[in-house]
Design a protein around this motif. Structure first.
Motif, PDB file in Angstrom:
ATOM      1  N   GLU A   1       0.834  -1.202   0.000  1.00  0.00           N
ATOM      2  CA  GLU A   1       0.000   0.000   0.000  1.00  0.00           C
ATOM      3  C   GLU A   1       0.871   1.255   0.000  1.00  0.00           C
ATOM      4  OE1 GLU A   1      -3.567  -2.192   2.539  1.00  0.00           O
ATOM      5  OE2 GLU A   1      -2.298  -0.669   3.491  1.00  0.00           O
TER       6      GLU A   1
ATOM      7  N   TRP B   1      -0.242  -6.229  -6.380  1.00  0.00           N
ATOM      8  CA  TRP B   1      -0.395  -4.784  -6.561  1.00  0.00           C
ATOM      9  C   TRP B   1      -1.871  -4.403  -6.668  1.00  0.00           C
ATOM     10  CZ3 TRP B   1       3.540  -1.062  -6.883  1.00  0.00           C
ATOM     11  CH2 TRP B   1       3.159   0.203  -7.331  1.00  0.00           C
ATOM     12  N   GLU B   2      -2.613  -5.185  -7.438  1.00  0.00           N
ATOM     13  CA  GLU B   2      -4.041  -4.895  -7.602  1.00  0.00           C
ATOM     14  C   GLU B   2      -4.801  -5.081  -6.292  1.00  0.00           C
ATOM     15  OE1 GLU B   2      -5.217  -3.430 -10.098  1.00  0.00           O
ATOM     16  OE2 GLU B   2      -3.384  -3.585 -11.287  1.00  0.00           O
ATOM     17  N   ASP B   3      -4.411  -6.092  -5.508  1.00  0.00           N
ATOM     18  CA  ASP B   3      -5.061  -6.299  -4.206  1.00  0.00           C
ATOM     19  C   ASP B   3      -4.811  -5.104  -3.286  1.00  0.00           C
ATOM     20  OD1 ASP B   3      -6.020  -8.749  -4.987  1.00  0.00           O
ATOM     21  OD2 ASP B   3      -4.464  -9.913  -3.969  1.00  0.00           O
TER      22      ASP B   3
ATOM     23  N   SER C   1      -4.135  -2.075  -4.243  1.00  0.00           N
ATOM     24  CA  SER C   1      -4.901  -0.950  -4.801  1.00  0.00           C
ATOM     25  C   SER C   1      -6.352  -1.014  -4.360  1.00  0.00           C
ATOM     26  CB  SER C   1      -4.815  -0.962  -6.332  1.00  0.00           C
ATOM     27  OG  SER C   1      -3.476  -0.816  -6.765  1.00  0.00           O
ATOM     28  N   GLU C   2      -6.894  -2.209  -4.339  1.00  0.00           N
ATOM     29  CA  GLU C   2      -8.286  -2.375  -3.923  1.00  0.00           C
ATOM     30  C   GLU C   2      -8.459  -2.017  -2.444  1.00  0.00           C
ATOM     31  OE1 GLU C   2     -12.174  -2.723  -4.325  1.00  0.00           O
ATOM     32  OE2 GLU C   2     -10.723  -2.888  -5.972  1.00  0.00           O
ATOM     33  N   ARG C   3      -7.501  -2.382  -1.634  1.00  0.00           N
ATOM     34  CA  ARG C   3      -7.573  -2.016  -0.211  1.00  0.00           C
ATOM     35  C   ARG C   3      -7.548  -0.496  -0.049  1.00  0.00           C
ATOM     36  NH1 ARG C   3      -3.895  -6.320   0.046  1.00  0.00           N
ATOM     37  NH2 ARG C   3      -2.090  -4.993   0.486  1.00  0.00           N
TER      38      ARG C   3
ATOM     39  N   ARG D   1      -8.543   1.685  -2.290  1.00  0.00           N
ATOM     40  CA  ARG D   1      -9.843   2.187  -2.754  1.00  0.00           C
ATOM     41  C   ARG D   1     -10.896   2.017  -1.671  1.00  0.00           C
ATOM     42  NH1 ARG D   1      -7.888   0.559  -8.008  1.00  0.00           N
ATOM     43  NH2 ARG D   1      -8.455  -1.624  -7.669  1.00  0.00           N
ATOM     44  N   GLY D   2     -10.816   0.901  -0.948  1.00  0.00           N
ATOM     45  CA  GLY D   2     -11.759   0.661   0.133  1.00  0.00           C
ATOM     46  C   GLY D   2     -11.642   1.675   1.264  1.00  0.00           C
TER      47      GLY D   2
ATOM     48  N   THR E   1      -8.644   6.290  -6.415  1.00  0.00           N
ATOM     49  CA  THR E   1      -9.792   6.239  -7.313  1.00  0.00           C
ATOM     50  C   THR E   1      -9.771   4.935  -8.120  1.00  0.00           C
ATOM     51  OG1 THR E   1      -8.687   7.239  -9.224  1.00  0.00           O
ATOM     52  CG2 THR E   1      -9.622   8.736  -7.574  1.00  0.00           C
ATOM     53  N   SER E   2     -10.845   4.672  -8.836  1.00  0.00           N
ATOM     54  CA  SER E   2     -10.905   3.469  -9.680  1.00  0.00           C
ATOM     55  C   SER E   2      -9.876   3.529 -10.801  1.00  0.00           C
ATOM     56  CB  SER E   2     -12.315   3.310 -10.258  1.00  0.00           C
ATOM     57  OG  SER E   2     -12.691   4.462 -11.005  1.00  0.00           O
TER      58      SER E   2
ATOM     59  N   GLY F   1      -6.847   4.578 -10.339  1.00  0.00           N
ATOM     60  CA  GLY F   1      -5.525   4.451  -9.737  1.00  0.00           C
ATOM     61  C   GLY F   1      -4.876   5.755  -9.324  1.00  0.00           C
TER      62      GLY F   1
END
Length: 285
Positions: free
Chosen positions: A181, A209-211, A213-215, A217-218, A223-224, A226
């Motif tokens: 993160e 990396w995507e996981d 990023s999702e955290r 965003r949560g 933003t969606s 990035g």
């Protein structure tokens, strides 16, 4: 209450750190470490930066380096110490620093009064550093100061870099940013290194990396697309300000005129090093 202009310490750090860090991209480092049997790029980095702590294990390296995948660290540590002792690594590192600085700056600058002055100022700044809760700084603070001014300058820049780095890790923990993160949010500022290079050098997968990023965003920080949200941008700003506060000691000790002069000298050295190709595009684009 600081007596220095706002962000003076950060500006000084930014003038010194790139020349220190150029060693990790230098062919001279690979040559010297290869000469003692360490030739994998990740192993070279781990050995070079961790050697000051002694023959530590993977857990210590992961803890103090923060944003590397523990699986990557474990692949090389502690096996590297069976190949070459920390003392041998440190000797190879200073030889590589010498060769790198001579190649990037030239003999005239190496022997100049300005280099001697910069070394003296940087070493004086390190007198204001503190060891508590700063493991990488403290380990390097126990090393002898080289006699030659350009190596003393590099040594002092190393101390100042690790002092600030240890403070930054404390700020990341306080902000509840895990290793990935921290990387993702820093990259989203536009000031980070290329994602592909980060993934390869830190041992993470694109899915990791995507996981992360999702955290983020949560938490409303990303933003969606990035990019940092307003809250995310504010958090990164607060991180740097917190790091500045925890890293103020050496620059307060040096004083305003000294900090300004060291910054000026460091920027001059950086300009010369940049012209010599010190900072490869592979890490930034």
């Amino acid at each position: 209450m600081s007596t220095l202009p706002p962000r003076a310490g950060r500006r000084c750090h930014n003038a010194l750190n790139p020349l220190h860090s150029s060693l990790y991209f230098s062919p001279d480092l690979g040559k010297e470490l290869g000469g003692i049997g360490i030739d994998d790029p990740s192993a070279v980095y781990f050995a070079t930066r961790a050697a000051a702590m002694g023959a530590v294990g993977a857990d210590t390296v992961t803890a103090t380096f923060y944003n590397f995948n523990h699986a990557l660290v474990s692949r090389h540590v502690p096996a590297i110490w069976d190949i070459a002792s920390p003392a041998k690594v440190l000797d190879a590192r200073i030889r590589a620093a010498d060769a790198t600085l001579r190649r990037l700056l030239g003999e005239e600058i190496i022997a100049s009064p300005e280099m001697a002055e910069a070394a003296q100022l940087a070493l004086r700044a390190t007198e204001g550093c503190t060891r508590h809760a700063r493991p990488l700084y403290a380990a390097h603070a126990g090393l002898p100061v080289p006699d030659e001014p350009h190596l003393a300058y590099w040594h002092a820049a190393t101390l100042l870099r690790e002092h600030r780095g240890d403070a930054h890790l404390a700020a990341l923990l306080s902000a509840e940013l895990d290793p990935l993160e921290a990387l993702v949010s820093h990259t989203a500022t536009g000031k980070g290194m290329a994602i592909r290079w980060l993934l390869a050098s830190r041992g993470w997968r694109r899915a990791d990396w995507e996981d992360a990023s999702e955290r983020l965003r949560g938490r409303g920080l990303l933003t969606s697309e990035g990019e940092l949200t307003e809250e995310g941008a504010e958090l990164r700003k607060e991180l740097e300000e917190a790091t500045d506060r925890m890293d103020l000691g050496p620059y307060e000790h040096l004083g305003g005129p000294g900090v300004a002069r060291l910054t000026e000298l460091g920027r001059g050295f950086l300009a010369t090093a940049a012209a010599a190709g010190a900072f490869p595009a592979s890490a930034t684009g």
